[in-house]
Design a protein around this motif. Structure first.
Motif, PDB file in Angstrom:
ATOM      1  N   CYS A  87       0.838  -1.215   0.000  1.00 39.66           N
ATOM      2  CA  CYS A  87       0.000   0.000   0.000  1.00 39.66           C
ATOM      3  C   CYS A  87       0.867   1.258   0.000  1.00 39.66           C
ATOM      4  O   CYS A  87       0.578   2.239  -0.684  1.00 39.66           O
ATOM      5  CB  CYS A  87      -0.928   0.003   1.207  1.00 39.66           C
ATOM      6  SG  CYS A  87      -2.306  -1.152   1.088  1.00 39.66           S
ATOM      7  N   ALA A  88       1.945   1.213   0.798  1.00 36.89           N
ATOM      8  CA  ALA A  88       2.845   2.367   0.863  1.00 36.89           C
ATOM      9  C   ALA A  88       3.570   2.568  -0.464  1.00 36.89           C
ATOM     10  O   ALA A  88       3.767   3.699  -0.920  1.00 36.89           O
ATOM     11  CB  ALA A  88       3.845   2.177   2.000  1.00 36.89           C
ATOM     12  N   ILE A  89       3.949   1.460  -1.103  1.00 35.49           N
ATOM     13  CA  ILE A  89       4.643   1.553  -2.397  1.00 35.49           C
ATOM     14  C   ILE A  89       3.700   2.076  -3.476  1.00 35.49           C
ATOM     15  O   ILE A  89       4.065   2.934  -4.277  1.00 35.49           O
ATOM     16  CB  ILE A  89       5.214   0.177  -2.794  1.00 35.49           C
ATOM     17  CG1 ILE A  89       6.332  -0.234  -1.828  1.00 35.49           C
ATOM     18  CG2 ILE A  89       5.726   0.209  -4.235  1.00 35.49           C
ATOM     19  CD1 ILE A  89       6.825  -1.657  -2.028  1.00 35.49           C
ATOM     20  N   ASP A  90       2.451   1.565  -3.491  1.00 29.09           N
ATOM     21  CA  ASP A  90       1.482   1.973  -4.516  1.00 29.09           C
ATOM     22  C   ASP A  90       1.062   3.425  -4.367  1.00 29.09           C
ATOM     23  O   ASP A  90       0.624   4.063  -5.340  1.00 29.09           O
ATOM     24  CB  ASP A  90       0.235   1.084  -4.450  1.00 29.09           C
ATOM     25  CG  ASP A  90       0.530  -0.350  -4.858  1.00 29.09           C
ATOM     26  OD1 ASP A  90       1.606  -0.567  -5.456  1.00 29.09           O
ATOM     27  OD2 ASP A  90      -0.294  -1.229  -4.567  1.00 29.09           O
ATOM     28  N   ASN A  91       1.176   3.973  -3.147  1.00 26.10           N
ATOM     29  CA  ASN A  91       0.821   5.378  -2.905  1.00 26.10           C
ATOM     30  C   ASN A  91      -0.604   5.674  -3.369  1.00 26.10           C
ATOM     31  O   ASN A  91      -0.871   6.640  -4.072  1.00 26.10           O
ATOM     32  CB  ASN A  91       1.814   6.302  -3.616  1.00 26.10           C
ATOM     33  CG  ASN A  91       1.733   7.728  -3.100  1.00 26.10           C
ATOM     34  OD1 ASN A  91       1.279   7.967  -1.979  1.00 26.10           O
ATOM     35  ND2 ASN A  91       2.170   8.672  -3.907  1.00 26.10           N
TER      36      ASN A  91
END
Length: 695
Positions: free
Chosen positions: A208-212
């Motif tokens: 989730c953090a990577i996909d932003n």
């Protein structure tokens, strides 16, 4: 800061005459200023305490108050006043020394053009800094309101940064069996999952953090472990966001599992709304704008976008009622805009002092007319905020939406440019402008317009409207002005106006003859039923210069069996002034046929009556600006009355157009006005069916 805004200026100079020269130089350059000479540190301190200043100009050689002392005083008092030094020395050394002291720039004495450019740059930078501080205050006020909403939310909400819970509301703590949010803050979120799901949960949050994913939340189902150690099946939404100026993830767990569709719709609506005004927020509005453009691209409709910004918001609103009062004003402006909506409209809050109104279907004339009405409604409203009354105005940039619009971003940029253009023409605000393409784009637009008119002539897509011109003196004449419209789908345009702007004489002349023939045929049909109608027909400058037109008219009148006395040809005053000899000859020839000649937009120019010495017109229609001054702006009717009386002394009949209020009639009767025209009488219609009786 606009070039016409008064600069609040401090001057440090031991030679008063040189200080006065600087003031005069600024005034002569069109930069009005209120200057104050400063001769001591104590005086500078008092001035900085009492007022806000925009600029300080100091002579490097000043002895009474050294520039270094002035700069240190400004820095100590933490005032944002840009300082410029004037030096008699050449080279880079004085510049280096001045910049080290904290001056914004160092300019050589008597380099006035350089000084003016630096002043312009620094004032613009000062305005940007002031706006940035304002936005920062409003941003933190918004954060505080958001924090209060989070704390009181029934949904369980937590913010997670690098796996740690940096914030959890009371609902979150309660759901998992803790006494308060502080009990779970700065604990790893993964520790609140059942041991078998921790690894999968860690990978999910990492992804989730990577996909932003800032727009669409991702669904997360997991088994939580409560404070007592029991298992709790949980469904959450995870969204990338910012909390306390740090990138993080928002984890939201709805009040109860299996929320109904209605609740989901409500939550979605809340997400799309501005929390202060209740209007759509900027992000959602941009999506709606793109959707509208896509819908228009598949049809013949034209839409419109109004970008509205409150004029001088920082000075007139924030400086008077503060941030809280400004919020109250924004709510009331939003209510006013909502009360002005029509079917298919969408209104949104775009920025701190700006709004957008999207019209799914309009025309250029309609968009401009509606904008004028909206601005008048705002300027006529007395707002109340923070216990004070406020009178504000707004300015608007208009951009049209069509199949060529492309994207919402492009349309918005066009509206912003139009807003800037409006303020360039009237820096006091309360104005609007319709976006027009630049030169290259204008050439393409002109070619497109020519093609549309030519095609309309061939395909019969032009139609005539008739607006009655009512006699106030009881002449009994049934006079109609003939207006031409280009019909393109549901859109109606006035092709005469833009053809004159393009300067296509052959097409303008061709269209004029089509209008004349069509109109006199309609008049012949009316006369056959016993209605003795008279037509007021506008001619472009191309027809004025067409020497073959008078002879053609004689043949046309005979063919239609309409007497020439039933036609009044209307010429623009600017066309008469630009083609005085041709206008004189044309007027005499058509008057010899039995027609009358009128001049419209009369009263413009330095000496409007000079042209009447050469061109003997029968009727003069005064310029609408004279009417607007009295009717819309509340000014004295003396100028209009004097113009009408002076025309009457020349034996010229007078038409006063754009009458929209009955309050104008007593003034016009007293001045001996012959005719009135406007929406108070009747709007343009497709039939000549007006009742001219004065009973």
């Amino acid at each position: 800061m606009s070039a016409s805004d008064t600069i609040r200026l401090l001057l440090i100079h031991d030679v008063p005459s040189e200080a006065q020269r600087l003031v005069s130089m600024l005034h002569n350059a069109g930069r009005p200023n209120r200057a104050q000479h400063v001769a001591s540190e104590a005086a500078l301190v008092k001035l900085l305490q009492d007022k806000t200043w925009d600029l300080l100009i100091a002579a490097e050689s000043s002895q009474k108050l050294a520039p270094a002392v002035a700069l240190r005083t400004i820095q100590k008092m933490q005032k944002d006043v840009p300082v410029l030094l004037l030096s008699e020395r050449d080279g880079a050394q004085p510049v280096v020394e001045g910049l080290k002291l904290g001056a914004r720039d160092v300019i050589t004495v008597d380099e006035d053009q350089h000084l003016l450019l630096v002043i312009q740059r620094e004032l613009q930078a000062l305005e940007n800094r002031r706006k940035a501080r304002l936005h920062d205050r409003r941003y933190h006020a918004t954060l505080q309101r958001a924090k209060e909403l989070l704390d009181s939310s029934k949904d369980a909400i937590a913010y997670v940064s690098d796996g740690l819970i940096v914030y959890a509301n009371e609902s979150f703590a309660e759901r998992f069996g803790y006494k308060s949010g502080e009990d779970v803050e700065y604990q790893p979120l993964i520790d609140m999952l059942s041991e078998s799901e921790r690894e999968d949960g860690r990978e999910f949050l990492k992804q989730c953090a990577i996909d932003n994913n800032e727009v669409e939340a991702r669904q997360w189902k997991f088994t939580a472990k409560t404070a007592s150690g029991s298992q709790l099946p949980t469904r959450a939404e995870v969204l990338a966001t910012v909390y306390d100026e740090e990138r993080c993830l928002q984890v939201r767990i709805a009040t109860r599992a299996g929320d109904t569709e209605q609740l989901e719709a409500q939550l979605s609506d809340i997400k799309n709304r501005d929390p202060l005004t209740g209007l759509y927020n900027r992000q959602h509005f941009l999506r709606l704008l793109d959707s509208t453009i896509n819908a228009i691209a598949g049809s013949q409709r034209t839409g419109g976008l109004l970008y509205l910004e409150i004029d001088r918001f920082e000075q007139t609103v924030l400086g008077t009622v503060g941030v809280a009062g400004a919020d109250a004003l924004q709510k009331k402006v939003a209510e006013l805009l909502q009360s002005s909506l029509r079917r298919g409209d969408v209104v949104a809050r775009y920025g701190d002092e700006s709004f957008c109104l999207l019209m799914s279907e309009t025309t250029p004339d309609s968009a401009e007319r509606r904008t004028g009405e909206l601005l008048k409604k705002i300027s006529d409203t007395i707002f109340e905020a923070a216990g004070k009354t406020l009178h504000v105005t707004a300015s608007v940039g208009i951009s049209l939406l069509s199949e060529a619009s492309g994207s919402g971003e492009k349309v918005l940029n066009q509206a912003l440019k139009a807003h800037d253009q409006a303020l360039q023409h009237n820096d006091k605000g309360d104005c609007f402008a319709l976006y027009e393409p630049d030169t290259e784009q204008q050439d393409d637009a002109n070619t497109y317009r020519r093609a549309r008119v030519a095609q309309a002539l061939e395909a019969g897509k032009l139609k005539l409207l008739y607006q009655p011109v009512l006699s106030l003196q009881g002449s009994g004449e049934h006079l109609y002005e003939v207006l031409v419209r280009l019909v393109d789908g549901k859109e109606e345009l006035a092709p005469v106006a833009f053809l004159e702007g393009i300067g296509d004489s052959s097409l303008s002349s061709k269209m004029d003859r089509w209008v004349i023939l069509t109109a006199i045929k309609a008049a012949a049909a009316q006369r056959a039923t016993g209605k003795q109608v008279t037509l007021l027909l506008h001619l472009t400058s191309a027809s004025l210069l067409d020497s073959s037109l008078p002879a053609w008219l004689g043949v046309a009148f005979k063919a239609a069996k309409v007497p020439p006395g039933a036609v009044v040809f209307q010429l623009r005053q600017e066309d008469i002034n630009s083609n005085l000899h041709a206008a004189r000859d044309f007027t005499k020839q058509v008057q010899d046929l039995g027609c009358r000649v009128a001049v419209c937009h009369f009263g413009t120019g330095l000496n409007p009556f000079k042209s009447l010495e050469h061109v003997k017109v029968d009727v003069a229609k005064v310029d609408p600006s004279f009417v607007r001054e009295v009717q819309d702006e509340g000014e004295s009717s003396e100028t209009l009355a004097n113009l009408i009386k002076e025309l009457s002394t020349t034996g010229t009949k007078v038409i006063v157009p754009h009458i929209e209020q009955a309050s104008m009639l007593p003034t016009l009767w007293q001045t001996g006005t012959d005719y009135i025209q406007g929406y108070y009488v009747q709007a343009p219609a497709e039939e000549m069916a007006f009742d001219f009786s004065l009973d």
